[in-house]
Design an enzyme around this catalytic site. Structure first.
Site, PDB file in Angstrom:
ATOM      1  N   ARG A  85      44.862  42.284  46.805  1.00  0.00           N
ATOM      2  CA  ARG A  85      43.689  42.737  46.207  1.00  0.00           C
ATOM      3  C   ARG A  85      43.992  42.378  44.748  1.00  0.00           C
ATOM      4  NH1 ARG A  85      39.062  44.320  47.556  1.00  0.00           N
ATOM      5  NH2 ARG A  85      39.577  44.197  49.735  1.00  0.00           N
TER       6      ARG A  85
ATOM      7  N   SER B 119      36.381  34.920  49.775  1.00  0.00           N
ATOM      8  CA  SER B 119      37.516  34.868  48.920  1.00  0.00           C
ATOM      9  C   SER B 119      39.086  35.129  49.411  1.00  0.00           C
ATOM     10  CB  SER B 119      37.134  35.931  47.855  1.00  0.00           C
ATOM     11  OG  SER B 119      37.974  35.900  46.726  1.00  0.00           O
TER      12      SER B 119
ATOM     13  N   HIS C 167      43.329  38.729  44.111  1.00  0.00           N
ATOM     14  CA  HIS C 167      41.665  38.674  44.173  1.00  0.00           C
ATOM     15  C   HIS C 167      41.089  39.008  42.978  1.00  0.00           C
ATOM     16  CE1 HIS C 167      37.741  40.265  45.738  1.00  0.00           C
ATOM     17  NE2 HIS C 167      37.687  39.129  46.131  1.00  0.00           N
TER      18      HIS C 167
END
Length: 195
Positions: free
Chosen positions: A35, A12, A38
């Protein structure tokens, strides 16, 4: 103890970096931006998030030195791994013009005092209440979501001068707020980097 990263997460992040070049960002800023993106699969956060590396460095040190982590709702707490959190929402009551979320922030502050990291991903009123306290936070991750008060509360956070991670738009939420804190948790300390 180093964190084991699952192959799906590795892939990812590889795909994220293939679509968005974050290599020019300072290390902790890059960690938070990646993050958060994501967690939401939303590349627009790259232009929406607001933070400084200096604030993140200080917060990273405080977090790894054991500063308390306070969250506005259990959903944020559930997303924060490898760290205990304080959430007083179950003890809070609405009244005197204050929401339960605002009262929970006041209760949490009475419990932990100054120097905590505050992670607000749900309630703009929680962020607004925090700004009325003399909390001297190590960091405020202010990413509440919604069409009523969210963008305004985040603007007030930025205007306050407190060390913060916020974003400009109405979007946010528990998952992205937890992700921002996890980015700091997962980022190695200088002692870990030297091992």
């Amino acid at each position: 103890m180093s964190r084991v990263v699952h192959p799906i997460e590795q892939e990812s992040f590889r795909r994220l970096r293939a679509r968005l070049d974050t290599s020019g960002l300072p290390p902790l800023t890059r960690a938070v931006v990646e993050r958060v993106i994501h967690s939401a699969a939303d590349l627009e956060y790259a232009d929406d998030l607001v933070m400084t590396e200096e604030d993140l460095v200080t917060a990273h040190a405080a977090l790894h030195a054991g500063a308390p982590v306070v969250v506005d709702v259990e959903m944020v707490a559930a997303g924060i791994t490898r760290r205990e959190t304080v959430c007083r929402l179950r003890d809070a009551v609405a009244g005197d013009g204050r929401t339960r979320s605002a009262h929970a922030v006041r209760l949490a502050y009475e419990q932990v005092g100054p120097g905590a990291l505050w992670v607000i991903g749900c309630a703009p009123t929680a962020l607004e209440e925090l700004l009325t306290l003399d909390a001297s936070p190590a960091l405020v991750i202010g990413l509440p979501v919604g069409f009523v008060g969210a963008a305004e509360s985040k603007a007030a956070l930025r205007e306050s001068g407190l060390p913060a991670v916020s974003n400009v738009s109405e979007k946010g939420g528990s998952a992205v707020a937890a992700a921002a804190l996890n980015a700091l948790l997962y980022h190695p300390t200088s002692a870990e980097e030297n091992q």
